[in-house]
Enzyme design. Structure first.
Site, PDB file in Angstrom:
ATOM      1  N   CYS A  12      13.769   9.520  -6.537  1.00  0.00           N
ATOM      2  CA  CYS A  12      12.469   8.848  -6.410  1.00  0.00           C
ATOM      3  C   CYS A  12      11.847   9.301  -5.089  1.00  0.00           C
ATOM      4  O   CYS A  12      12.261  10.308  -4.510  1.00  0.00           O
ATOM      5  CB  CYS A  12      12.619   7.332  -6.484  1.00  0.00           C
ATOM      6  N   CYS A  44       0.832  -1.204   0.000  1.00  0.00           N
ATOM      7  CA  CYS A  44       0.000   0.000   0.000  1.00  0.00           C
ATOM      8  C   CYS A  44       0.864   1.250   0.000  1.00  0.00           C
ATOM      9  O   CYS A  44       0.520   2.256  -0.617  1.00  0.00           O
ATOM     10  CB  CYS A  44      -0.923  -0.007   1.217  1.00  0.00           C
TER      11      CYS A  44
END
Length: 401
Positions: free
Chosen positions: A358, A198
């Site tokens: 990132c 998640c």
């Protein structure tokens, strides 16, 4: 329950208080439940492992339904990023153990239920002694290793396992190790090297809430032995859910217990003594080896403060953001071009200095390795801790997600 409150004895000698009659009356009107079913629920004990997105709704409905004892096992604490889907917890509970936060909520919801908390993560050394105290186990975790561990332990202790998962817009649910049905390892004998989460892939709150609610429903059915979950008549199945498809639900039959299974087959390789005394060997024999990304050499990594200086002083550097486009659309740094990790193979003519970033500094390392192979002539490096590092070290107003 008030000790002075009048107790009404049922015909079979078990007791419900006046409060319980009033509290559970609407569900006791159902022919599938009645007083016998309510007493079965009161006699039952359920362990929920994971007080997160799945565990929160599952615990709420089980406690509201009147199970006798609930165990909550979770070593994590409440974080703000949990609150959109972990609906038992609240803003004021940030930093509190999830199991404690859940217990406080649930005791207020139904003080008739005994609630035990275990402020630890599941491990081979602690799980047996906890699970053996309960009738049914709910796997509400999001960790692959823990899923195998819970299932293997339930097999050896003879406990049914109600397992669910949810990711993005999808969910699945299955009852394992019930009436000679398959275990989790029967269905998934080999761990997946890379597992989405998640935190990385995202989750819609009502999706995980739906699956947790279904775990509670299947647990009630299991306790009452109704609706196809009767002993000796159980036909194993899996429920699949997709929030944005029509139809949203699929009900599929699954294969039976596998003869080759290392956990429940006739030639099983596991025992309680082995798992508790040799946790490292357990992970090896069960083919589970956590995938640990090798860190880039320090020379290939810079800090967020170094990145700030590069942005201000080195306009000719190539800046690449390798997150998915949806994440790039949430927040970004100036000068960075979005090239997702899946597309970096197309960059075969890079030269000079190339800075890769990132979200947290993991995906960028993978991207640097790929780009180095394709562009040995270029000087390619990434940012330690990624955008999280930028928010911590450079700009505290930069949004985190």
């Amino acid at each position: 329950m008030n000790p002075q409150e009048k107790i009404i004895c049922s015909s079979n000698g078990l007791e419900l208080s006046l409060d319980e009659y009033s509290r559970y009356g609407r569900q006791m009107l159902l022919s599938e439940i009645g007083l016998p079913g309510q007493l079965s629920l009161k006699r039952s004990s359920v362990l929920v492992i994971g007080a997160g997105g799945l565990g929160c709704p599952a615990m709420q409905y089980l406690v509201a339904a009147g199970i006798g004892t609930l165990g909550i096992m979770d070593g994590d604490v409440v974080d703000k990023s949990n609150l959109h889907r972990q609906i038992i917890h609240s803003t004021s509970k940030q930093g509190m153990h999830k199991a404690i936060s859940a217990k406080q909520f649930l005791e207020d919801l139904n003080p008739n239920v005994i609630i035990n908390t275990y402020l630890e993560f599941a491990s081979a050394s602690n799980l047996f002694s906890i699970i053996e105290q309960y009738d049914v186990v709910l796997d509400c975790t999001d960790n692959q290793y823990t899923r195998y561990l819970i299932s293997d332990t339930c097999v050896l202790l003879g406990r049914p396992l109600v397992s669910a998962s949810a990711l993005k817009l999808e969910g699945q649910l299955c009852i394992y190790n019930y009436c000679n049905g398959p275990c989790y390892r029967c269905m998934f004998p080999n761990p997946t090297p890379v597992v989405a989460s998640c935190a990385k892939s995202g989750i819609l709150g009502p999706v995980v809430g739906t699956m947790g609610t279904m775990q509670a429903l299947e647990t009630v059915k299991l306790i009452l032995h109704i609706n196809g979950i009767k002993k000796d008549q159980f036909d194993p199945y899996m429920l699949l859910f997709h929030a944005f498809k029509v139809p949203q639900w699929k009900h599929i039959r699954i294969r039976p217990r596998q003869q080759s299974c290392k956990a429940c087959g006739p030639n099983k390789m596991l025992s309680r003594e082995f798992m508790e005394s040799s946790p490292k060997e357990y992970t090896t024999i069960c083919d589970y080896v956590p995938t640990l990304s090798k860190q880039l050499a320090p020379i290939r990594r810079i800090s967020a403060l170094d990145l700030k200086n590069l942005i201000e002083t080195s306009p000719h550097i190539t800046f690449l953001d390798v997150r998915e486009p949806v994440q790039f659309g949430i927040c970004r740094l100036p000068l960075f071009k979005n090239i997702p990790l899946s597309e970096v193979d197309s960059l075969q003519n890079l030269s000079g200095k190339v800075c890769v970033i990132c979200r947290s500094g993991n995906t960028s390392q993978t991207a640097v390795r790929k780009l180095q192979e394709l562009n040995p002539q270029a000087d390619i490096f990434d940012v330690v801790a990624g955008l999280k590092g930028w928010s911590t070290e450079v700009d505290p107003n930069f949004p985190l997600y």
